[in-house]
Write an enzyme that holds these catalytic residues in place. Sequence first.
Site, short mmCIF file in Angstrom:
data_model
loop_
_atom_site.label_atom_id
_atom_site.label_comp_id
_atom_site.label_asym_id
_atom_site.label_seq_id
_atom_site.Cartn_x
_atom_site.Cartn_y
_atom_site.Cartn_z
N HIS A 20 -25.76 35.30 20.85
CA HIS A 20 -26.25 35.97 22.06
C HIS A 20 -25.14 36.14 23.08
O HIS A 20 -25.04 37.18 23.75
CB HIS A 20 -27.41 35.16 22.67
CG HIS A 20 -28.62 35.10 21.80
ND1 HIS A 20 -29.19 36.22 21.24
CD2 HIS A 20 -29.40 34.05 21.40
CE1 HIS A 20 -30.26 35.87 20.53
NE2 HIS A 20 -30.39 34.57 20.62
N ASP A 60 -29.88 44.24 17.65
CA ASP A 60 -30.33 43.25 16.68
C ASP A 60 -29.15 42.68 15.90
O ASP A 60 -28.19 43.40 15.62
CB ASP A 60 -31.32 43.90 15.72
CG ASP A 60 -32.08 42.88 14.88
OD1 ASP A 60 -32.16 41.71 15.29
OD2 ASP A 60 -32.58 43.25 13.80
N GLU A 117 -34.78 60.91 17.43
CA GLU A 117 -34.05 60.80 16.17
C GLU A 117 -33.71 59.32 15.98
O GLU A 117 -33.28 58.65 16.92
CB GLU A 117 -32.77 61.63 16.22
CG GLU A 117 -33.01 63.12 16.39
CD GLU A 117 -33.74 63.73 15.20
OE1 GLU A 117 -33.37 63.43 14.05
OE2 GLU A 117 -34.69 64.51 15.44
N ASN A 146 -27.74 39.29 16.56
CA ASN A 146 -26.96 38.22 17.21
C ASN A 146 -27.05 36.90 16.45
O ASN A 146 -26.05 36.23 16.22
CB ASN A 146 -27.44 38.01 18.64
CG ASN A 146 -27.08 39.14 19.57
OD1 ASN A 146 -26.16 39.91 19.30
ND2 ASN A 146 -27.81 39.27 20.66
N GLY A 147 -28.27 36.53 16.07
CA GLY A 147 -28.48 35.26 15.38
C GLY A 147 -27.81 35.22 14.02
O GLY A 147 -27.16 34.23 13.65
N LEU A 153 -24.64 56.53 35.27
CA LEU A 153 -25.52 56.16 34.16
C LEU A 153 -26.63 55.30 34.71
O LEU A 153 -26.41 54.50 35.63
CB LEU A 153 -24.73 55.36 33.11
CG LEU A 153 -25.55 54.61 32.04
CD1 LEU A 153 -26.08 55.60 31.00
CD2 LEU A 153 -24.72 53.53 31.35
N ARG A 196 -40.08 32.26 20.06
CA ARG A 196 -38.89 31.63 19.51
C ARG A 196 -38.80 30.17 19.99
O ARG A 196 -39.51 29.77 20.92
CB ARG A 196 -37.64 32.41 19.94
CG ARG A 196 -37.54 33.79 19.31
CD ARG A 196 -36.23 34.47 19.63
NE ARG A 196 -36.11 35.74 18.95
CZ ARG A 196 -35.02 36.50 18.94
NH1 ARG A 196 -33.93 36.09 19.60
NH2 ARG A 196 -34.99 37.64 18.29
N THR A 211 -41.86 40.95 24.31
CA THR A 211 -43.02 40.11 24.58
C THR A 211 -43.23 39.10 23.46
O THR A 211 -43.83 38.04 23.68
CB THR A 211 -44.29 40.97 24.73
OG1 THR A 211 -44.38 41.88 23.61
CG2 THR A 211 -44.26 41.80 26.01
#
Length: 226
Positions: free
Chosen positions: A29, A12, A193, A14-15, A123, A63, A58
């Site tokens: 972004h 969270d 956590e 970027n904007g 990974l 936007r 979703t």
Amino acid sequence: MNNLAHLAIIMDGNGRWAKLQGKPRTHGHQQGINALRNITIWCAKEHIAYLTLYAFSTENWSRPKTEVEFLMRMLKKYLVQERPTYLEHKIRFKAIGNLKKFSPTLQKTILNLEQETATHTALTQVLALNYGGRDEIARACGRILERGLKGDLQELIGAHLDTAGLPDVDLLVRTGGEMRLSNFLLWQSSYAELFFSPVLWPDFTPEHLAQIIASFNQRQRKFGKV
């Protein structure tokens, strides 16, 4: 890091980062891609088994149309351009969410990368795309009803989630200063956590993450026990 098998991140900020730079949200972004790459490679090197990232929810369809269209183009470009990163670092790619809403071309790009990296073991990077926790649970229940399955309902739901086969989330990190889950991995994060970082995602570095994980490793996880 043996205590941490599954790390989840809400990317969270970027904007807001772009606004602070006096630039359009789309620039934020684009910069967020660099943080995504750096964090993913670092997690692979640190032997974290699963990294799940909230890329498009979703709710994000609401936007502005121009921003959504940009995000779709950027996602396809990312999957193509970052292919060498997945191959070089032996990272398995997996997508979760309701992918049917994406264009056939984008769906094919996602599938191709999943298939090409299926045997990689350093990974597993999971991108949550058109994903919502409530939607995921609802789709899982729908599949169970369609197939007329019976048995332990919690086990059935877990086996039909998008994340079936993955361990529950151990650590969930949200960048950008907000303190909410935003409909992300609701089932899987029951005993995760939680850490909320004020750092905006484009500025979030492996060093920030390492500090959070060090704190995580100091926590005593009781899972409801004394």
